[in-house]
Design a protein around this motif. Structure first.
Motif, PDB file in Angstrom:
ATOM      1  N   ALA A   1      -7.915  -3.324  -5.817  1.00  0.00           N
ATOM      2  CA  ALA A   1      -9.126  -3.042  -5.628  1.00  0.00           C
ATOM      3  C   ALA A   1      -9.184  -2.150  -4.285  1.00  0.00           C
ATOM      4  CB  ALA A   1      -9.803  -4.270  -5.413  1.00  0.00           C
ATOM      5  N   ALA A   2      -8.346  -2.169  -3.645  1.00  0.00           N
ATOM      6  CA  ALA A   2      -8.286  -1.420  -2.292  1.00  0.00           C
ATOM      7  C   ALA A   2      -7.578   0.018  -2.595  1.00  0.00           C
ATOM      8  CB  ALA A   2      -7.798  -1.899  -1.071  1.00  0.00           C
ATOM      9  N   HIS A   3      -6.719   0.160  -3.680  1.00  0.00           N
ATOM     10  CA  HIS A   3      -6.113   1.303  -4.154  1.00  0.00           C
ATOM     11  C   HIS A   3      -6.337   1.436  -5.617  1.00  0.00           C
ATOM     12  CE1 HIS A   3      -4.115  -0.470  -0.603  1.00  0.00           C
ATOM     13  NE2 HIS A   3      -3.882   0.903  -0.086  1.00  0.00           N
ATOM     14  N   PRO A   4      -7.172   2.096  -5.996  1.00  0.00           N
ATOM     15  CA  PRO A   4      -7.624   2.043  -7.500  1.00  0.00           C
ATOM     16  C   PRO A   4      -6.907   2.854  -8.289  1.00  0.00           C
ATOM     17  CG  PRO A   4      -9.326   3.233  -6.270  1.00  0.00           C
ATOM     18  CD  PRO A   4      -8.500   2.383  -5.191  1.00  0.00           C
ATOM     19  N   GLY A   5      -6.156   3.796  -7.769  1.00  0.00           N
ATOM     20  CA  GLY A   5      -5.269   4.711  -8.445  1.00  0.00           C
ATOM     21  C   GLY A   5      -3.707   4.276  -8.371  1.00  0.00           C
ATOM     22  N   CYS A   6      -3.237   3.149  -7.837  1.00  0.00           N
ATOM     23  CA  CYS A   6      -2.060   2.677  -7.542  1.00  0.00           C
ATOM     24  C   CYS A   6      -1.217   2.340  -8.819  1.00  0.00           C
ATOM     25  CB  CYS A   6      -2.186   1.503  -6.534  1.00  0.00           C
ATOM     26  SG  CYS A   6      -2.584   0.028  -7.474  1.00  0.00           S
ATOM     27  N   VAL A   7       0.093   1.907  -8.645  1.00  0.00           N
ATOM     28  CA  VAL A   7       1.218   1.656  -9.496  1.00  0.00           C
ATOM     29  C   VAL A   7       1.212   0.083  -9.115  1.00  0.00           C
ATOM     30  CG1 VAL A   7       3.377   1.703 -10.311  1.00  0.00           C
ATOM     31  CG2 VAL A   7       1.872   3.743  -9.493  1.00  0.00           C
ATOM     32  N   VAL A   8       1.326  -0.809 -10.006  1.00  0.00           N
ATOM     33  CA  VAL A   8       1.689  -2.112 -10.427  1.00  0.00           C
ATOM     34  C   VAL A   8       3.107  -2.224 -10.872  1.00  0.00           C
ATOM     35  CG1 VAL A   8       1.212  -4.417 -10.838  1.00  0.00           C
ATOM     36  CG2 VAL A   8      -0.835  -2.810 -10.142  1.00  0.00           C
ATOM     37  N   LEU A   9       3.833  -2.926 -10.270  1.00  0.00           N
ATOM     38  CA  LEU A   9       5.310  -3.274 -10.969  1.00  0.00           C
ATOM     39  C   LEU A   9       5.312  -4.607 -11.088  1.00  0.00           C
ATOM     40  CD1 LEU A   9       7.966  -0.863  -9.406  1.00  0.00           C
ATOM     41  CD2 LEU A   9       6.542  -0.381 -11.316  1.00  0.00           C
ATOM     42  N   ASP A  10       5.722  -5.488 -12.287  1.00  0.00           N
ATOM     43  CA  ASP A  10       5.736  -6.710 -12.311  1.00  0.00           C
ATOM     44  C   ASP A  10       7.318  -6.935 -12.586  1.00  0.00           C
ATOM     45  OD1 ASP A  10       5.910  -9.461 -12.636  1.00  0.00           O
ATOM     46  OD2 ASP A  10       3.815  -9.359 -14.164  1.00  0.00           O
ATOM     47  N   LEU A  11       8.207  -7.158 -11.771  1.00  0.00           N
ATOM     48  CA  LEU A  11       9.541  -7.205 -11.958  1.00  0.00           C
ATOM     49  C   LEU A  11       9.992  -8.650 -12.652  1.00  0.00           C
ATOM     50  CD1 LEU A  11      10.795  -5.896  -8.737  1.00  0.00           C
ATOM     51  CD2 LEU A  11      10.329  -4.787 -10.804  1.00  0.00           C
ATOM     52  N   GLY A  12      10.692  -8.599 -13.597  1.00  0.00           N
ATOM     53  CA  GLY A  12      11.002  -9.775 -14.286  1.00  0.00           C
ATOM     54  C   GLY A  12      10.065 -10.666 -14.862  1.00  0.00           C
ATOM     55  N   CYS A  13       9.141  -9.601 -15.579  1.00  0.00           N
ATOM     56  CA  CYS A  13       7.957 -10.274 -16.086  1.00  0.00           C
ATOM     57  C   CYS A  13       7.852 -11.356 -16.991  1.00  0.00           C
ATOM     58  CB  CYS A  13       7.068  -8.855 -16.215  1.00  0.00           C
ATOM     59  SG  CYS A  13       7.797  -8.192 -17.909  1.00  0.00           S
ATOM     60  N   GLY A  14       9.058 -11.344 -17.924  1.00  0.00           N
ATOM     61  CA  GLY A  14       9.187 -12.505 -18.934  1.00  0.00           C
ATOM     62  C   GLY A  14       7.686 -12.127 -20.016  1.00  0.00           C
ATOM     63  N   LEU A  15       7.245 -13.374 -20.180  1.00  0.00           N
ATOM     64  CA  LEU A  15       5.939 -13.148 -20.931  1.00  0.00           C
ATOM     65  C   LEU A  15       4.783 -13.603 -20.349  1.00  0.00           C
ATOM     66  CD1 LEU A  15       7.361 -14.846 -24.464  1.00  0.00           C
ATOM     67  CD2 LEU A  15       6.797 -12.578 -23.617  1.00  0.00           C
ATOM     68  N   ASP A  16       4.930 -13.369 -18.944  1.00  0.00           N
ATOM     69  CA  ASP A  16       3.694 -13.367 -18.065  1.00  0.00           C
ATOM     70  C   ASP A  16       2.218 -12.576 -18.588  1.00  0.00           C
ATOM     71  OD1 ASP A  16       2.128 -14.529 -16.280  1.00  0.00           O
ATOM     72  OD2 ASP A  16       3.174 -13.876 -14.562  1.00  0.00           O
ATOM     73  N   THR A  17       1.143 -13.065 -18.483  1.00  0.00           N
ATOM     74  CA  THR A  17      -0.066 -12.425 -18.915  1.00  0.00           C
ATOM     75  C   THR A  17      -0.806 -11.909 -17.642  1.00  0.00           C
ATOM     76  OG1 THR A  17      -0.997 -14.694 -18.839  1.00  0.00           O
ATOM     77  CG2 THR A  17      -0.272 -13.831 -20.777  1.00  0.00           C
ATOM     78  N   ARG A  18       0.136 -11.515 -16.515  1.00  0.00           N
ATOM     79  CA  ARG A  18      -0.636 -11.088 -15.227  1.00  0.00           C
ATOM     80  C   ARG A  18      -1.457 -10.174 -15.385  1.00  0.00           C
ATOM     81  NH1 ARG A  18       3.357 -12.095 -12.011  1.00  0.00           N
ATOM     82  NH2 ARG A  18       2.232 -13.919 -11.093  1.00  0.00           N
ATOM     83  N   MET A  19      -1.139  -9.089 -16.102  1.00  0.00           N
ATOM     84  CA  MET A  19      -1.979  -7.793 -16.392  1.00  0.00           C
ATOM     85  C   MET A  19      -3.192  -8.255 -16.892  1.00  0.00           C
ATOM     86  SD  MET A  19      -1.691  -4.156 -18.008  1.00  0.00           S
ATOM     87  CE  MET A  19      -2.958  -2.882 -17.522  1.00  0.00           C
ATOM     88  N   LEU A  20      -3.217  -9.150 -17.926  1.00  0.00           N
ATOM     89  CA  LEU A  20      -4.591  -9.605 -18.513  1.00  0.00           C
ATOM     90  C   LEU A  20      -5.406 -10.554 -17.504  1.00  0.00           C
ATOM     91  CD1 LEU A  20      -3.011 -10.226 -22.014  1.00  0.00           C
ATOM     92  CD2 LEU A  20      -4.437  -8.121 -21.364  1.00  0.00           C
TER      93      LEU A  20
END
Length: 270
Positions: A78-97
């Motif tokens: 929200a504070a950095h709307p053009g940023c990059v997100v890395l989800d390391l070792g994401c597995g089958l996590d639905t974090r982005m959704l």
């Protein structure tokens, strides 16, 4: 409904543990995370989840730490709307959704190649998928280096051998101009004890590591600065834990030392 069988190594199989814990939370009358997609995913897998011996405490703490890490990602994007997100070792996590970041955010889900192949086949998402062994160098070449980043490492630290987590962290903080790193911090005792947890023993995993002082990563040469240590036994969501687990957790919360042996979310700025 067609059910599919995952073919995974021992370390990769831990993704089924966290997936199942999130799925069980979603079935509760008053869930902490409420991740229905995880429940649907788990329901479609041909796997004997009973052998993981998942207890209520693990279900609730897994859901709670995921929720708090989601909060970090939501605040940063929200504070950095053009940023990059890395989800390391994401597995089958639905974090982005769950986080549903603004359209300008570039989200990268990163795990072993066989895991990202499962994601591409069974988990709808608009994230970029990167198959990589995080103990090796070179995979960051696929990631933009000209924008701030928020990096999530949930449950990753104990399963990276030697000083590979520290080395990876140095590479990450040098790659981006600025950002934040969020992880669930295991103490050395908690990491040692985890090897004897029935669930981890069921998978045959023996390697685990952690650190006690939340400021220790500041000495890794990665330009990290501790911003927040959030002790989860004191989170307001504990009020939704069933008894007697709620009372036991609140009793534990009176001691910072004991609480740190359970679950804590650490957030660093670089």
């Amino acid at each position: 409904m067609h059910r599919w069988q995952p073919k995974l190594g021992l370390i990769q199989e831990t993704l089924l543990l966290t997936l199942y814990a999130r799925a069980l939370d979603a079935e509760l009358p008053s869930p902490i995370l409420g991740d229905r997609l995880s429940a649907d995913l788990a329901g479609g897998i041909d796997y004997d989840f009973r052998k993981l011996k998942v207890k209520p405490n693990l279900v609730l703490t897994t859901a709670l730490r995921a929720k708090k890490l989601d909060d970090v990602v939501r605040a940063y994007t929200a504070a950095h709307p053009g940023c990059v997100v890395l989800d390391l070792g994401c597995g089958l996590d639905t974090r982005m959704l769950r986080c549903d970041p603004p359209p300008g955010v570039d989200w990268y889900d990163i795990d072993f190649p066989e895991v990202v192949n499962l994601r591409s086949e069974h988990l709808p998402s608009r994230s970029h998928l990167v198959g990589a062994d995080l103990t090796q160098s070179g995979w960051l070449a696929a990631i933009p280096d000209d924008r701030p980043a928020v990096i999530v490492a949930e449950g990753l630290l104990p399963f990276m051998p030697g000083d590979s987590f520290q080395m990876m962290t140095r590479q990450l903080t040098r790659h981006f101009p600025s950002g934040e790193l969020a992880l669930n911090g295991y103490t050395r005792f908690a990491a040692w004890a985890m090897k004897y947890h029935p669930t981890i023993k069921a998978l045959g995993i023996t390697a685990a590591q952690g650190f006690d002082d939340a400021h220790e990563p500041e000495s890794w040469g990665a330009d990290l600065e501790l911003v927040e240590e959030r002790i989860l036994t004191r989170a307001p969501e504990i009020a939704r834990f069933p008894q007697p687990l709620r009372a036991l957790t609140r009793l534990t919360a009176r001691s910072t030392a004991l609480s740190r042996q359970g679950a804590r979310i650490l957030r660093y700025r670089f």
